[in-house]
Design a protein around this motif. Structure first.
Motif, mmCIF file in Angstrom:
data_model
loop_
_atom_site.group_PDB
_atom_site.id
_atom_site.type_symbol
_atom_site.label_atom_id
_atom_site.label_comp_id
_atom_site.label_asym_id
_atom_site.label_seq_id
_atom_site.Cartn_x
_atom_site.Cartn_y
_atom_site.Cartn_z
ATOM 1 N N TYR B 294 0.837 -1.210 0.000
ATOM 2 C CA TYR B 294 0.000 0.000 0.000
ATOM 3 C C TYR B 294 0.870 1.257 0.000
ATOM 4 N N TYR B 298 0.948 4.199 -2.665
ATOM 5 C CA TYR B 298 0.543 5.518 -2.169
ATOM 6 C C TYR B 298 1.628 6.550 -2.482
ATOM 7 N N ASN B 299 2.876 6.159 -2.244
ATOM 8 C CA ASN B 299 4.002 7.060 -2.538
ATOM 9 C C ASN B 299 4.084 7.426 -4.006
ATOM 10 N N ASP B 304 -4.919 6.414 -3.328
ATOM 11 C CA ASP B 304 -4.985 7.297 -2.161
ATOM 12 C C ASP B 304 -5.936 6.669 -1.146
ATOM 13 N N THR B 305 -6.340 7.448 -0.170
ATOM 14 C CA THR B 305 -7.144 6.849 0.906
ATOM 15 C C THR B 305 -8.506 6.359 0.429
ATOM 16 N N GLU B 325 -9.968 5.353 -7.088
ATOM 17 C CA GLU B 325 -10.106 6.478 -7.997
ATOM 18 C C GLU B 325 -8.691 6.824 -8.412
#
Lengths: 420, 423
Positions: B294, B298-299, B304-305, B325
């Motif tokens: 994750y 994410y990086n 994203d969240t 998304e």
């Protein structure tokens, strides 16, 4: 409610209860609403949600909340009248229900301390990598607001309605402002928040006050001057209706939103009348809008009104067929006129009051509602007991409702239409 | 009355089955101010065909369960919903794939509200006129869902995995399916699925159990409702469609849903609930916020969240899904595929992490018990016969081996399907 002054500008409220199986710690920073700081404060909540010196990325933060038995750590921004709030909250299972040798309460306070007071900062700015990622996240979030038609229409209505620019924008900021922000600027906003904001702390659960006060000893809380906060906003009535229409592809339904001014003085006992009147208008399933526009005439699938004492406005939101807009609008106006004429039964009035009271009493069964209520009491310096509140609602008469409805005046209207 | 105590959770459940078959489940919470009550029939959007007493089988057009839910509130000369308002109670109803529920919460007039709930659910009034009128209102509701991109992406994925199935059809149906609904059909469904032995009434909150049970029993004793045999037909499920479908929609960033359709397993009862719990923890172990997987994505700004995973066991529909998304949906697909392909090595040595996640999931379950609505509705009562307390207690005994077993069932021979919405 017992308010403990920890420092000048820092208050604590501890509410011991065994009703719930959770422990809640919530921290609110309140400042005057200013258009130049909203976006920076909003981005700040993104940064401090996913990083700190001790927990430098989201992975580490997530690992820590897992270790706190599935705690929910959350940061938010919100607006109340002309105040802007940065809010941190932590919810976790009450230690009684957990098999642990550890000290969950202490760990929770330490974690919040690390996230709020020891951010991932070097040389007076937030870590650049984290900054860029979160800046992008917030921009994405603000842009995707238009994917939700109701929220999009609400934001457009807000732009049309408010005379003060800071009131017209989202409490989460604006895409272009966020884009212009630098890591230094957000750090500056963070420093200003710690130095100047009114800070309110609420602890809710099976806890005792002395324990909490001793946990807070290790937090760097400083005496400071409290800012002058204006939790209520009022503006003058418009001469001309402000109206706009946008079209959007890929939607079937139209959305109609209307803002009405109702500018009673914030502490006026009439606020209880306003509450009942709004419920009669569109704030309840027994309301004129719901019963007549939706149920009787089938003009809309969703329709409601909402009154906010903090802004001095009533908003009506409708989801409907685009061909029925004019018919619906005149019918909405007719419902308001009917209330002004006292054209509603005593039974309906009684039922509406009963349902408002039911909602109010039911809030006591939700920790989050209770915490929100206490923050608003702290902000407005106004506390109404449950008994007084219930009595005040029960005392509202049909004459009161009709009279106050005369003070409701239409100000602005936004329509979102499907592309033809 | 049968009593079950959950000492660890400090909760008690009282159960009674009345003479006419109505099941009453009571959970007293004296320290609360309100009471929540909900009556449920295990009849929902998935039910397409049934038979009463060996009569001619009856086909149910899509959207009928939801339509009936709306119509049940309307009586010849009154509206059941308004009556709740007059009593000061807050009422609602919902229909999902496998159940229809009618509910209210109140701080006063509990008995009156409760008998009103039973009376309006058990005494239907359907006429040509009221059925025709409802078609207009529901038409608007269908449109509203169509305008929601999150809903569109979810339904798009279901139609890829289960083409043409009732699960992939909108719960509200379409304008043409609801046009086929008649009063006779609604009466037949009511006779079959709303007879007392099909209904469960749950009451959670501030009340005296003996007193309330007597009120309910007295109310039921005044009614004579015939008992009929009901047979449900399980409909065959089509083979999955294309691997990837892209649809145009005015969204700010592409929305993507990925799914894994499982081979049907006959798993029921607490075993099924255990599966779902294990699958959720498994998904956290491989794709959760605390994983390297994750953090890496994410990086890179690939997720994203908003990234979410889910696992569902809805009768014969058994699937895992992922939602996000992102403009980088190809990279995301590869990353998910790779994690699935290498799930064995990804799970290697994760026993301690499993233990933390199990404890955290247990903690989340305990937090959920604050809400009376959750206690009544967030268990697997209807699907698997396990209530929320049972579900939390099952976490207590979950082992790392359970996770490995479920992983084998979900990820072995996986075919990942995708549905994408973009401009």
């Amino acid at each position: 409610m017992k308010k403990i002054k920890i420092k000048n500008g820092v208050n604590l409220v501890v509410l011991p209860t065994t009703q719930f199986k959770t422990l809640h710690i919530a921290i609110d920073f309140a400042a005057p609403l200013e258009i130049d700081t909203v976006s920076a404060r909003s981005l700040l909540t993104y940064l401090t949600a996913v990083s700190s010196k001790k927990y430098p990325n989201q992975q580490k933060v997530a690992q820590k909340t897992i270790d706190l038995y599935g705690a929910q750590y959350q940061t938010d921004v919100l607006r109340f009248g002309q105040t802007h709030h940065v809010r941190y909250s932590l919810q976790m299972p009450a230690p009684t229900y957990i098999d642990t040798d550890g000290n969950l309460l202490h760990d929770a306070f330490e974690f919040l301390h690390d996230m709020i007071f020891d951010p991932l900062v070097r040389a007076e700015q937030f870590d650049q990598n984290t900054f860029e990622k979160e800046q992008q996240s917030l921009m994405n979030e603000l842009a995707s607001l238009s994917d939700d038609k109701q929220r999009y229409a609400a934001s457009k209505l807000r732009e049309l309605t408010y005379a003060v620019p800071a009131m017209a924008i989202s409490s989460s900021g604006r895409v272009n402002d966020v884009k212009e922000l630098t890591s230094k600027r957000v750090y500056q906003a963070y420093e200003e928040m710690l130095a100047n904001d009114t800070m309110n702390i609420i602890v809710y659960g099976d806890v005792d006050e002395t324990r909490i006060i001793s946990e807070l000893k290790s937090w760097p809380l400083l005496d400071h001057h409290e800012p002058v906060l204006q939790p209520f906003y009022r503006q003058n009535s418009r001469e001309i209706l402000a109206a706009a229409t946008n079209t959007q592809a890929d939607i079937n339904q139209a959305i109609l939103m209307i803002a009405y001014r109702l500018a009673i003085a914030p502490d006026d006992p009439q606020r209880f009348v306003a509450l009942v009147m709004n419920a009669m208008f569109g704030g309840s399933p027994l309301s004129k809008l719901f019963m007549n526009v939706r149920e009787k005439e089938s003009l809309a699938y969703s329709i409601y009104s909402r009154w906010q004492n903090d802004t001095g406005f009533i908003t009506v939101a409708v989801g409907l067929d685009s061909e029925k807009i004019q018919q619906t609008e005149s019918m909405i106006q007719a419902q308001l006129s009917a209330i002004q004429d006292g054209d509603f039964s005593e039974e309906t009035l009684l039922a509406i009051k009963a349902s408002l009271i039911n909602d109010y009493l039911s809030q006591q069964d939700s920790p989050n509602s209770e915490i929100a209520l206490i923050f608003s009491r702290l902000l407005t310096n106004r506390e109404t007991s449950v008994t007084d509140w219930v009595n005040a609602v029960n005392a509202v008469t049909s004459k009161d409702v009709a009279a106050l409805a005369h003070e409701v005046t239409i100000q602005s209207r936004f329509t979102l239409m499907p592309e033809a | 009355m049968q009593e079950k105590k959950y000492i660890k959770l400090k909760e008690n459940i009282l159960t009674e089955i009345l003479d006419n078959g109505l099941k009453v489940v009571m959970i007293p919470k004296p320290e609360y101010h309100k009471t929540f009550a909900v009556i449920t029939t295990p009849f929902g959007a998935l039910d397409q065909k049934f038979q009463i007493n060996n009569d001619v089988p009856i086909t149910i057009p899509a959207g009928t369960a939801h339509f009936l839910e709306h119509k049940l509130f309307e009586k010849e000369n009154s509206d059941a919903f308004t009556r709740f308002g007059e009593l000061g109670a807050d009422a609602n109803a919902f229909t999902n794939a496998y159940q229809t529920s009618y509910l209210f919460s109140t701080t006063k007039n509990l008995k009156l509200s409760l008998t009103h709930l039973l009376d309006f659910v058990q005494a239907p009034y359907f006429s040509e006129k009221t059925v025709a009128k409802e078609q207009g209102i529901i038409g608007q509701e269908i449109q509203m869902y169509d305008d929601d991109p999150n809903w569109a992406v979810y339904m798009g994925l279901l139609d890829l995995m289960y083409p043409g199935s009732p699960l992939a059809a909108d719960i509200a149906g379409t304008e043409s399916t609801i046009a086929q609904i008649t009063p006779d059909l609604l009466y037949s469904i009511h006779r079959a699925f709303y007879q007392p032995n099909q209904l469960t009434l749950q009451i959670v909150g501030h009340f005296d159990p003996d007193d309330i049970l007597k009120t309910i029993a007295d109310n039921q004793a005044t009614k004579s409702i015939e008992t009929v045999d009901v047979h449900r037909f399980e409909m065959p499920i089509n083979q999955p469609k294309d691997t990837t479908v892209i649809k145009k929609f005015d969204v700010s960033r592409p929305k993507i849903a990925l799914g894994i359709r499982l081979n049907e397993s006959k798993v029921t009862g607490s075993q099924a609930t255990k599966w779902v719990l294990a699958a959720d923890i498994l998904s956290d172990l491989l794709f959760g916020e605390q994983t390297d997987w994750y953090q890496n994505l994410y990086n890179k700004g690939i997720i994203d969240t908003e990234f979410e995973t889910s696992f569902d066991l809805l009768r014969n529909y058994q699937f895992a899904s992922f939602f996000s998304e992102t403009t980088e949906y190809e990279a995301l697909t590869l990353a998910i595929q790779s994690q699935i392909t290498h799930y064995k090595s990804a799970l290697d040595g994760k026993k301690l992490e499993f233990e933390s996640l199990r404890r955290a999931t247990l903690g989340e379950g305990i937090q959920r018990l604050n809400s009376l609505e959750s206690i009544a509705l967030r268990g697997d009562d209807v699907l698997h016969g396990t209530n929320l307390f049972d579900k939390i207690m099952l976490l207590q005994d979950l082992t790392y081996n359970d996770i490995l077993e479920v992983a084998e069932k979900i990820y072995n021979g996986t075919n990942l399907q995708r549905f994408i919405l973009q401009k």
